[in-house]
Design a protein around this motif. Structure first.
Motif, PDB file in Angstrom:
ATOM      1  N   ASP A   1      61.721 173.852  17.003  1.00 36.55           N
ATOM      2  CA  ASP A   1      62.610 172.987  17.783  1.00 36.55           C
ATOM      3  C   ASP A   1      62.725 171.613  17.114  1.00 36.55           C
ATOM      4  OD1 ASP A   1      62.894 175.036  19.576  1.00 36.55           O
ATOM      5  OD2 ASP A   1      61.434 174.248  21.015  1.00 36.55           O
ATOM      6  N   LEU A   2      61.612 171.152  16.535  1.00 36.75           N
ATOM      7  CA  LEU A   2      61.646 169.863  15.839  1.00 36.75           C
ATOM      8  C   LEU A   2      62.509 169.965  14.574  1.00 36.75           C
ATOM      9  CD1 LEU A   2      57.922 168.719  16.194  1.00 36.75           C
ATOM     10  CD2 LEU A   2      59.857 168.363  17.734  1.00 36.75           C
ATOM     11  N   TYR A   3      62.423 171.108  13.923  1.00 41.93           N
ATOM     12  CA  TYR A   3      63.257 171.350  12.736  1.00 41.93           C
ATOM     13  C   TYR A   3      64.745 171.267  13.102  1.00 41.93           C
ATOM     14  CZ  TYR A   3      65.249 174.203   8.932  1.00 41.93           C
ATOM     15  OH  TYR A   3      65.996 174.683   7.891  1.00 41.93           O
ATOM     16  N   VAL A   4      65.096 171.884  14.227  1.00 37.82           N
ATOM     17  CA  VAL A   4      66.480 171.831  14.692  1.00 37.82           C
ATOM     18  C   VAL A   4      66.853 170.385  15.030  1.00 37.82           C
ATOM     19  CG1 VAL A   4      68.016 172.510  16.596  1.00 37.82           C
ATOM     20  CG2 VAL A   4      66.546 174.219  15.499  1.00 37.82           C
ATOM     21  N   LEU A   5      65.947 169.682  15.697  1.00 39.81           N
ATOM     22  CA  LEU A   5      66.200 168.269  16.042  1.00 39.81           C
ATOM     23  C   LEU A   5      66.463 167.449  14.773  1.00 39.81           C
ATOM     24  CD1 LEU A   5      66.153 165.917  18.139  1.00 39.81           C
ATOM     25  CD2 LEU A   5      63.700 165.701  17.625  1.00 39.81           C
ATOM     26  N   ALA A   6      65.641 167.669  13.732  1.00 43.73           N
ATOM     27  CA  ALA A   6      65.821 166.915  12.479  1.00 43.73           C
ATOM     28  C   ALA A   6      67.217 167.167  11.910  1.00 43.73           C
ATOM     29  CB  ALA A   6      64.741 167.307  11.473  1.00 43.73           C
ATOM     30  N   HIS A   7      67.685 168.424  11.964  1.00 45.59           N
ATOM     31  CA  HIS A   7      69.033 168.724  11.471  1.00 45.59           C
ATOM     32  C   HIS A   7      70.095 168.036  12.320  1.00 45.59           C
ATOM     33  CE1 HIS A   7      69.031 171.453   8.020  1.00 45.59           C
ATOM     34  NE2 HIS A   7      67.828 171.767   8.434  1.00 45.59           N
ATOM     35  N   GLN A   8      69.874 168.023  13.644  1.00 43.44           N
ATOM     36  CA  GLN A   8      70.881 167.390  14.518  1.00 43.44           C
ATOM     37  C   GLN A   8      70.981 165.894  14.232  1.00 43.44           C
ATOM     38  OE1 GLN A   8      69.227 168.857  18.168  1.00 43.44           O
ATOM     39  NE2 GLN A   8      70.739 170.510  18.323  1.00 43.44           N
ATOM     40  N   ILE A   9      69.819 165.249  14.011  1.00 37.68           N
ATOM     41  CA  ILE A   9      69.841 163.812  13.690  1.00 37.68           C
ATOM     42  C   ILE A   9      70.505 163.590  12.330  1.00 37.68           C
ATOM     43  CG2 ILE A   9      68.396 161.787  13.218  1.00 37.68           C
ATOM     44  CD1 ILE A   9      66.388 162.958  15.256  1.00 37.68           C
ATOM     45  N   ALA A  10      70.191 164.469  11.374  1.00 36.67           N
ATOM     46  CA  ALA A  10      70.810 164.353  10.042  1.00 36.67           C
ATOM     47  C   ALA A  10      72.325 164.452  10.156  1.00 36.67           C
ATOM     48  CB  ALA A  10      70.266 165.435   9.112  1.00 36.67           C
ATOM     49  N   ILE A  11      72.808 165.415  10.930  1.00 35.74           N
ATOM     50  CA  ILE A  11      74.263 165.606  11.053  1.00 35.74           C
ATOM     51  C   ILE A  11      74.904 164.380  11.686  1.00 35.74           C
ATOM     52  CG2 ILE A  11      76.040 166.949  12.264  1.00 35.74           C
ATOM     53  CD1 ILE A  11      74.130 169.416  11.854  1.00 35.74           C
ATOM     54  N   LYS A  12      74.286 163.897  12.757  1.00 36.17           N
ATOM     55  CA  LYS A  12      74.825 162.689  13.425  1.00 36.17           C
ATOM     56  C   LYS A  12      74.905 161.530  12.426  1.00 36.17           C
ATOM     57  CE  LYS A  12      73.647 162.103  17.944  1.00 36.17           C
ATOM     58  NZ  LYS A  12      74.944 162.227  18.573  1.00 36.17           N
ATOM     59  N   GLY A  13      73.833 161.327  11.662  1.00 28.10           N
ATOM     60  CA  GLY A  13      73.775 160.210  10.708  1.00 28.10           C
ATOM     61  C   GLY A  13      74.782 160.371   9.575  1.00 28.10           C
ATOM     62  N   LEU A  14      74.878 161.582   9.024  1.00 26.40           N
ATOM     63  CA  LEU A  14      75.805 161.806   7.904  1.00 26.40           C
ATOM     64  C   LEU A  14      77.256 161.702   8.378  1.00 26.40           C
ATOM     65  CD1 LEU A  14      73.862 164.737   6.180  1.00 26.40           C
ATOM     66  CD2 LEU A  14      74.082 162.388   5.335  1.00 26.40           C
ATOM     67  N   PHE A  15      77.472 162.021   9.641  1.00 25.79           N
ATOM     68  CA  PHE A  15      78.775 161.842  10.274  1.00 25.79           C
ATOM     69  C   PHE A  15      79.128 160.355  10.361  1.00 25.79           C
ATOM     70  CE2 PHE A  15      82.038 163.386  13.062  1.00 25.79           C
ATOM     71  CZ  PHE A  15      82.058 164.744  12.823  1.00 25.79           C
ATOM     72  N   ARG A  16      78.137 159.592  10.844  1.00 24.65           N
ATOM     73  CA  ARG A  16      78.300 158.131  10.988  1.00 24.65           C
ATOM     74  C   ARG A  16      78.655 157.509   9.641  1.00 24.65           C
ATOM     75  NH1 ARG A  16      73.324 157.318  13.708  1.00 24.65           N
ATOM     76  NH2 ARG A  16      72.386 156.801  11.710  1.00 24.65           N
ATOM     77  N   LEU A  17      78.042 158.001   8.568  1.00 20.65           N
ATOM     78  CA  LEU A  17      78.283 157.426   7.232  1.00 20.65           C
ATOM     79  C   LEU A  17      79.567 157.957   6.606  1.00 20.65           C
ATOM     80  CD1 LEU A  17      74.643 157.662   5.804  1.00 20.65           C
ATOM     81  CD2 LEU A  17      75.772 155.679   6.832  1.00 20.65           C
ATOM     82  N   GLY A  18      80.173 158.979   7.208  1.00 15.95           N
ATOM     83  CA  GLY A  18      81.426 159.525   6.674  1.00 15.95           C
ATOM     84  C   GLY A  18      81.217 160.594   5.618  1.00 15.95           C
ATOM     85  N   ILE A  19      79.961 160.976   5.368  1.00 17.62           N
ATOM     86  CA  ILE A  19      79.698 162.029   4.366  1.00 17.62           C
ATOM     87  C   ILE A  19      80.101 163.390   4.954  1.00 17.62           C
ATOM     88  CG2 ILE A  19      77.886 163.194   3.035  1.00 17.62           C
ATOM     89  CD1 ILE A  19      76.410 160.441   3.032  1.00 17.62           C
TER      90      ILE A  19
END
Ligand code: GLY
Ligand code: MN
Length: 392
Positions: A208-226
């Protein structure tokens, strides 16, 4: 020797046949567990043996041993704690000298010599001193490239203490100051790591933590426009975040750096069947476990974000499933960041966790590189005094 290593008896391998026979004679027909069929002794001439009965179990000893290794006892925790003290001292030594270095080899040499000088003669794994894009090669061990023109170094290195491992990664700017893009990525990885560590407690499921890490990564990479061109949920379902975070979140730590998990390891590091990505790694990634964490486990938490030109141009950008979610123009600006990983060693306690890692991170790390923090103390837990009767 038995006292030091906590085993009940030690025999020469040449006498194993006779030893097992005499054991069977005094423990009639009790089961004997061996690791492999070739370890079964020849029982010719043994009285008491029930005809047709196989006294030997060659299947269950390995998993029982593995399971017994998963929860660490206080003595094992003290050894991992001390490995972390020495490792922290070696990470500090690298940071202090970093601005005088011009090659990855000097980073490796300084780390190693600091460990050896503190009586930790063995590394838990080969030192990874990866500058620039080398950081996106997950087990980069060449460690011989120039630092010239590179922004960051990813140093993944930890010593052993009495056979117990530490495993610590820090990523830092060679100049002592982040570029705007490097800071954004480092902040994002730190956010992924902190969010996962904060949730560690008995019963928490590591996947579940692994999934959480991916969700945070996606949110962040979205914010940066990547990432763009879909919702966060669509991108998660496609598995496109594996382009940037291609490995597990962590693993058990102990006698091995990737310690045994006690359960049948799953074969794939993919958590979601929908993910359209190659199977990147196999092994003991704790992210794969569907079981809850338990008090006494020691695990690493090591998220990363990487910009591997090879993986992007050969796998993700040619794929119609992924390419629509990756903005090539914005990506170009982040390629020089190479990769960022941050890794700490975490003990699961009765009501949460304790971070065993002492290596500096965040602002403290930058201050040491810039020469603004000269504290070089080596904290010394009592295990050293116990072993050598000395204190540095
Ligand atoms: N730090 C090395 C590894 O976890 O593979
Ligand atoms: Mn690790």
């Amino acid at each position: 020797m038995c006292c030091r290593y906590d085993v009940d008896a030690v025999r020469l391998s040449t006498s194993i046949n006779d030893d097992i026979k005499s054991y069977i004679n005094s423990n009639k027909n009790s089961k004997i567990y061996v690791l492999r069929p070739d370890q079964k002794p020849n029982l010719w001439g043994l009285r008491y043996l029930q005809p047709g009965k196989d006294l030997f179990d060659t299947r269950r000893l390995r998993s029982a041993m593995d399971y017994a290794r998963v929860r660490k006892c206080p003595h094992e925790i003290r050894l991992i704690r001390h490995a972390n003290v020495v490792t922290a001292s070696a990470h500090r030594a690298v940071l202090r000298a970093l601005r005088s270095f011009d090659n990855e080899a000097q980073i490796q040499a300084t780390f190693l010599s600091t460990c050896v000088a503190n009586d930790a003669k063995h590394q838990a794994y080969e030192i990874i001193a990866a500058s620039g894009e080398n950081a996106s090669i997950l087990h980069y061990i060449k460690n011989n490239e120039s630092l010239k023109g590179k922004q960051l170094v990813c140093l993944d290195a930890g010593c052993e203490w009495d056979c117990y491992a530490s495993d610590v990664t820090r990523t830092f700017p060679i100049s002592g100051s982040w570029s705007a893009e490097a800071k954004e990525i480092h902040d994002l990885v730190q956010e992924m790591q902190s969010a996962c560590i904060e949730r560690i407690r008995p019963g928490a499921r590591f996947r579940d933590l692994y999934v959480l890490a991916h969700q945070i990564a996606i949110k962040g990479l979205f914010r940066l426009g990547i990432l763009h061109g879909g919702t966060e949920s669509e991108i998660f379902q496609a598995g496109t975040s594996m382009a940037f975070f291609p490995h597990g979140l962590g693993h058990h730590l102990g006698l091995e750096v990737h310690d045994v998990s006690g359960y049948e390891p799953l074969m794939s590091s993919k958590v979601h069947e929908s993910w359209h990505v190659p199977q990147v790694e196999e092994g003991q990634w704790a992210s794969q476990s569907r079981h809850g964490l338990e008090e006494g486990m020691v695990i690493t938490v090591e998220p990363g974000i990487y910009f591997s030109e090879y993986a992007l141009s050969h796998v993700f950008l040619p794929s119609p499933i992924h390419s629509k979610y990756i903005c090539r123009d914005v990506l170009q600006r982040y390629l020089p960041v190479g990769g960022v990983r941050i890794e700490d060693d975490i003990l699961v306690t009765a009501d949460g966790y304790e971070n065993l890692t002492r290596a500096p991170k965040g602002e403290e790390m930058l201050r040491i590189i810039r020469g603004e923090d000269t504290d070089s103390r080596l904290e010394e837990p009592d295990v050293v005094q116990e072993r050598y009767g000395r204190k540095n």
